[in-house]
Enzyme design. Structure first.
Site, PDB file in Angstrom:
ATOM      1  N   SER A  13       0.774  -1.048  -0.009  1.00 23.35           N
ATOM      2  CA  SER A  13      -0.236  -0.193  -0.095  1.00 23.35           C
ATOM      3  C   SER A  13       0.899   1.245   0.056  1.00 23.35           C
ATOM      4  O   SER A  13       0.452   2.286  -0.907  1.00 23.35           O
ATOM      5  CB  SER A  13      -0.617  -0.334   1.111  1.00 23.35           C
ATOM      6  OG  SER A  13      -1.376  -0.745   1.373  1.00 23.35           O
ATOM      7  N   HIS A  66      -1.053  -1.891  -6.745  1.00 26.15           N
ATOM      8  CA  HIS A  66      -1.439  -1.574  -5.662  1.00 26.15           C
ATOM      9  C   HIS A  66      -3.217  -1.796  -5.682  1.00 26.15           C
ATOM     10  O   HIS A  66      -3.588  -0.808  -6.680  1.00 26.15           O
ATOM     11  CB  HIS A  66      -1.164  -0.267  -5.259  1.00 26.15           C
ATOM     12  CG  HIS A  66      -2.424  -0.054  -4.064  1.00 26.15           C
ATOM     13  ND1 HIS A  66      -2.375   1.400  -3.921  1.00 26.15           N
ATOM     14  CD2 HIS A  66      -2.630  -0.898  -2.992  1.00 26.15           C
ATOM     15  CE1 HIS A  66      -3.218   0.667  -2.150  1.00 26.15           C
ATOM     16  NE2 HIS A  66      -3.316   0.144  -2.364  1.00 26.15           N
ATOM     17  N   GLU A  98      -3.445   0.948  -9.106  1.00 30.75           N
ATOM     18  CA  GLU A  98      -2.327   1.679  -9.020  1.00 30.75           C
ATOM     19  C   GLU A  98      -1.080   0.547  -9.574  1.00 30.75           C
ATOM     20  O   GLU A  98      -0.487  -0.183  -8.924  1.00 30.75           O
ATOM     21  CB  GLU A  98      -1.562   2.648  -7.956  1.00 30.75           C
ATOM     22  CG  GLU A  98      -2.629   3.348  -7.029  1.00 30.75           C
ATOM     23  CD  GLU A  98      -1.878   3.882  -6.110  1.00 30.75           C
ATOM     24  OE1 GLU A  98      -2.035   5.617  -6.071  1.00 30.75           O
ATOM     25  OE2 GLU A  98      -1.714   3.228  -5.019  1.00 30.75           O
ATOM     26  N   ASN A 133      -3.006   6.122  -1.293  1.00 29.59           N
ATOM     27  CA  ASN A 133      -2.866   6.254   0.003  1.00 29.59           C
ATOM     28  C   ASN A 133      -2.209   7.299   0.590  1.00 29.59           C
ATOM     29  O   ASN A 133      -1.931   7.621   1.673  1.00 29.59           O
ATOM     30  CB  ASN A 133      -2.161   5.230   0.135  1.00 29.59           C
ATOM     31  CG  ASN A 133      -2.494   3.650   0.640  1.00 29.59           C
ATOM     32  OD1 ASN A 133      -3.877   3.963   1.533  1.00 29.59           O
ATOM     33  ND2 ASN A 133      -2.462   2.575   0.226  1.00 29.59           N
TER      34      ASN A 133
HETATM   35  N1  LIG Z   1      -6.270  -4.471   3.594  1.00 25.49           N
HETATM   36  C1  LIG Z   1      -6.247  -3.727   2.849  1.00 25.49           C
HETATM   37  O1  LIG Z   1      -7.912  -3.036   2.553  1.00 25.49           O
HETATM   38  C2  LIG Z   1      -5.614  -3.046   1.658  1.00 25.49           C
HETATM   39  C3  LIG Z   1      -5.475  -2.819   0.611  1.00 25.49           C
HETATM   40  C4  LIG Z   1      -4.671  -3.164  -0.415  1.00 25.49           C
HETATM   41  C5  LIG Z   1      -3.425  -3.131  -0.721  1.00 25.49           C
HETATM   42  N2  LIG Z   1      -3.666  -4.052   0.556  1.00 25.49           N
HETATM   43  C6  LIG Z   1      -1.918  -4.876   0.701  1.00 25.49           C
HETATM   44  O2  LIG Z   1      -2.001  -5.929   0.562  1.00 25.49           O
HETATM   45  C7  LIG Z   1      -0.935  -7.056   1.449  1.00 25.49           C
HETATM   46  C8  LIG Z   1      -1.690  -7.282   2.291  1.00 25.49           C
HETATM   47  O3  LIG Z   1      -3.159  -6.753   3.069  1.00 25.49           O
HETATM   48  P1  LIG Z   1      -4.165  -7.429   4.262  1.00 25.49           P
HETATM   49  O4  LIG Z   1      -4.752  -6.673   4.840  1.00 25.49           O
HETATM   50  O5  LIG Z   1      -4.236  -8.435   3.089  1.00 25.49           O
HETATM   51  O6  LIG Z   1      -3.100  -8.416   5.084  1.00 25.49           O
HETATM   52  P2  LIG Z   1      -3.933  -9.515   6.431  1.00 25.49           P
HETATM   53  O7  LIG Z   1      -3.032  -9.483   7.436  1.00 25.49           O
HETATM   54  O8  LIG Z   1      -5.532  -9.976   6.023  1.00 25.49           O
HETATM   55  O9  LIG Z   1      -3.322 -11.238   5.527  1.00 25.49           O
HETATM   56  C9  LIG Z   1      -1.423 -10.771   5.236  1.00 25.49           C
HETATM   57  C10 LIG Z   1      -1.489 -12.851   5.094  1.00 25.49           C
HETATM   58  O10 LIG Z   1       0.331 -12.809   4.403  1.00 25.49           O
HETATM   59  C11 LIG Z   1       0.356 -14.376   5.223  1.00 25.49           C
HETATM   60  N3  LIG Z   1       2.454 -14.364   5.097  1.00 25.49           N
HETATM   61  C12 LIG Z   1       2.745 -13.187   5.663  1.00 25.49           C
HETATM   62  N4  LIG Z   1       3.971 -13.521   5.229  1.00 25.49           N
HETATM   63  C13 LIG Z   1       3.913 -14.996   4.449  1.00 25.49           C
HETATM   64  C14 LIG Z   1       4.512 -15.349   3.766  1.00 25.49           C
HETATM   65  N5  LIG Z   1       6.033 -14.682   3.635  1.00 25.49           N
HETATM   66  N6  LIG Z   1       4.454 -15.915   2.799  1.00 25.49           N
HETATM   67  C15 LIG Z   1       3.099 -16.029   3.069  1.00 25.49           C
HETATM   68  N7  LIG Z   1       2.288 -15.544   3.639  1.00 25.49           N
HETATM   69  C16 LIG Z   1       2.656 -14.334   3.818  1.00 25.49           C
HETATM   70  C17 LIG Z   1      -0.238 -13.624   6.749  1.00 25.49           C
HETATM   71  O11 LIG Z   1      -0.499 -15.671   6.950  1.00 25.49           O
HETATM   72  C18 LIG Z   1      -1.545 -13.522   6.080  1.00 25.49           C
HETATM   73  O12 LIG Z   1      -2.393 -14.180   5.781  1.00 25.49           O
HETATM   74  C19 LIG Z   1      -0.465  -5.451   2.347  1.00 25.49           C
HETATM   75  O13 LIG Z   1       0.457  -5.648   2.233  1.00 25.49           O
HETATM   76  C20 LIG Z   1      -1.239  -3.971   2.590  1.00 25.49           C
HETATM   77  O14 LIG Z   1      -0.452  -3.279   2.613  1.00 25.49           O
HETATM   78  C21 LIG Z   1      -4.233  -4.109   1.337  1.00 25.49           C
END
Ligand SMILES: NC(=O)c1ccc[n+]([C@@H]2O[C@H](COP(=O)([O-])OP(=O)(O)OC[C@H]3O[C@@H](n4cnc5c(N)ncnc54)[C@H](O)[C@@H]3O)[C@@H](O)[C@H]2O)c1
Length: 315
Positions: free
Chosen positions: A122, A143, A155, A194
């Site tokens: 993000s 993104h 993005e 963001n």
């Molecule tokens: N939540 C949102 O609304 C949103 C929106 C856009 C972008 N993002 C980005 O997306 C990414 C994930 O966010 P999220 O909200 O889904 O997080 P989340 O915490 O819900 O999920 C992350 C997952 O990644 C897994 N994980 C961690 N390290 C790992 C590895 N080495 N190998 C495999 N799996 C691994 C964790 O076990 C977890 O299930 C982040 O970079 C976040 O900034 C999030």
């Protein structure tokens, strides 16, 4: 370089909120996707969420066959097996620069030599993730917004090392195959979305501290700013307000609040000096040619009316 055919097999690493949504996004487009996470339990949980959601969508008549779409998704805990045959690998793991760097380092060794490695970060600069990796010309920021199978925008952020071919192939995939609107962001912290998100949320929280109710903060966006920014965006909206007025308001706020509230670079001061004040003078951020300002204002009124009409049944 990967062929469009190779982009029919993809992988998503991290099966949390976004990874689960990204697997659904691919599957809905008929694209095969391996979904990977650290434990079987997390994968099971994600898979259950996917099937519950798809069957719900099937019941509502939004999709024809939940089972067919789910058939495009394979959960796979072994990282090598999850990525070795994919042309596009999307990372959606925890927002931690060193964890992401470590994952991309592994991908460089185990994924196909010409595969594209996309980060869903993000806010983290792509160069910060990719700088010392041998695959850095194939690493790119993609993104997605949440939920990715509904939100139209993505993005795209190349780092200074991302090859032009990777940018083009990824962009084509997002626009033509997935059907997204793509904006190209420089590799800056927070990208575009963001930066706005942080600025708006932080101002909203400040306003609560200054006595505004939580409900009224959200009401302002729902009934005014969200409507205007949603139709025009902040810059065309400023053209309608008038850049001189916007500037003067910003200066007043900066003085009274003691922090920068109206960012006014030299080129903007020059624009104002040149009488490029927006719609009222025919040119501001945008050029309105010879169209009369009355006609532009009338179009604006019509656009706002149409938007309000669409929203009228919303609570
Ligand atoms: N939540 C949102 O609304 C949103 C929106 C856009 C972008 N993002 C980005 O997306 C990414 C994930 O966010 P999220 O909200 O889904 O997080 P989340 O915490 O819900 O999920 C992350 C997952 O990644 C897994 N994980 C961690 N390290 C790992 C590895 N080495 N190998 C495999 N799996 C691994 C964790 O076990 C977890 O299930 C982040 O970079 C976040 O900034 C999030």
């Amino acid at each position: 370089m990967v062929s469009p055919n190779e982009l029919k097999q993809t992988s998503v690493i991290g099966a949390g909120i976004m990874g689960t949504g990204l697997a659904i996004t691919m599957a809905l487009k008929g694209i095969s996707v391996f979904l990977n996470d650290l434990t079987e339990d997390l994968l099971h949980e994600s898979n259950k969420h996917i099937s519950d959601l798809l069957f719900d969508l099937e019941e509502r008549g939004s999709i024809e066959s939940a089972a067919k779409i789910q058939g495009n998704i394979v959960v796979e805990k072994d990282l090598k097996r999850a990525v070795e045959s994919s042309g596009l690998i999307i990372e959606a793991i925890t927002e931690d620069p060193s964890a992401k760097r470590e994952l991309f380092r592994k991908l460089a060794d185990i994924a196909m030599e010409d595969s594209i490695h996309a980060s869903n970060t993000s806010v983290i600069r792509i160069s910060e993730i990719a700088s010392d990796l041998r695959s850095r010309d194939r690493i790119i920021g993609v993104h997605w917004m949440n939920p990715p199978y509904v939100a139209p925008l993505v993005e795209l952020t190349p780092s200074e090392w991302t090859s032009k071919e990777v940018v083009q192939v990824t962009r084509d995939f997002l626009e033509k195959t997935i059907g997204k609107k793509v904006v190209l962001s420089p590799d800056i912290p927070g990208f575009i979305v963001n930066r706005f998100h942080a600025a708006v949320t932080s101002e909203a929280i400040r306003l609560i501290d200054e006595g505004v109710s939580i409900e009224d903060v959200d009401k302002v966006w729902k009934y005014h700013l969200g409507v205007l920014y949603g139709i025009f965006g902040p810059l065309k909206n400023a053209d309608y307000i008038g850049l001189d007025t916007t500037y003067l308001a910003g200066m007043y706020l900066t003085q009274r609040l003691g922090r920068e509230m109206g960012y006014v670079p030299e080129w903007l001061i020059k624009k104002i000096g040149n009488n490029e004040l927006g719609v009222k003078t025919g040119r501001g951020f945008y050029d309105y040619g010879n169209e009369a300002s009355s006609s532009l204002y009338a179009k604006r009124v019509q656009a706002i009316r149409e938007e309000l009409e669409c929203r009228k049944d919303q609570k």
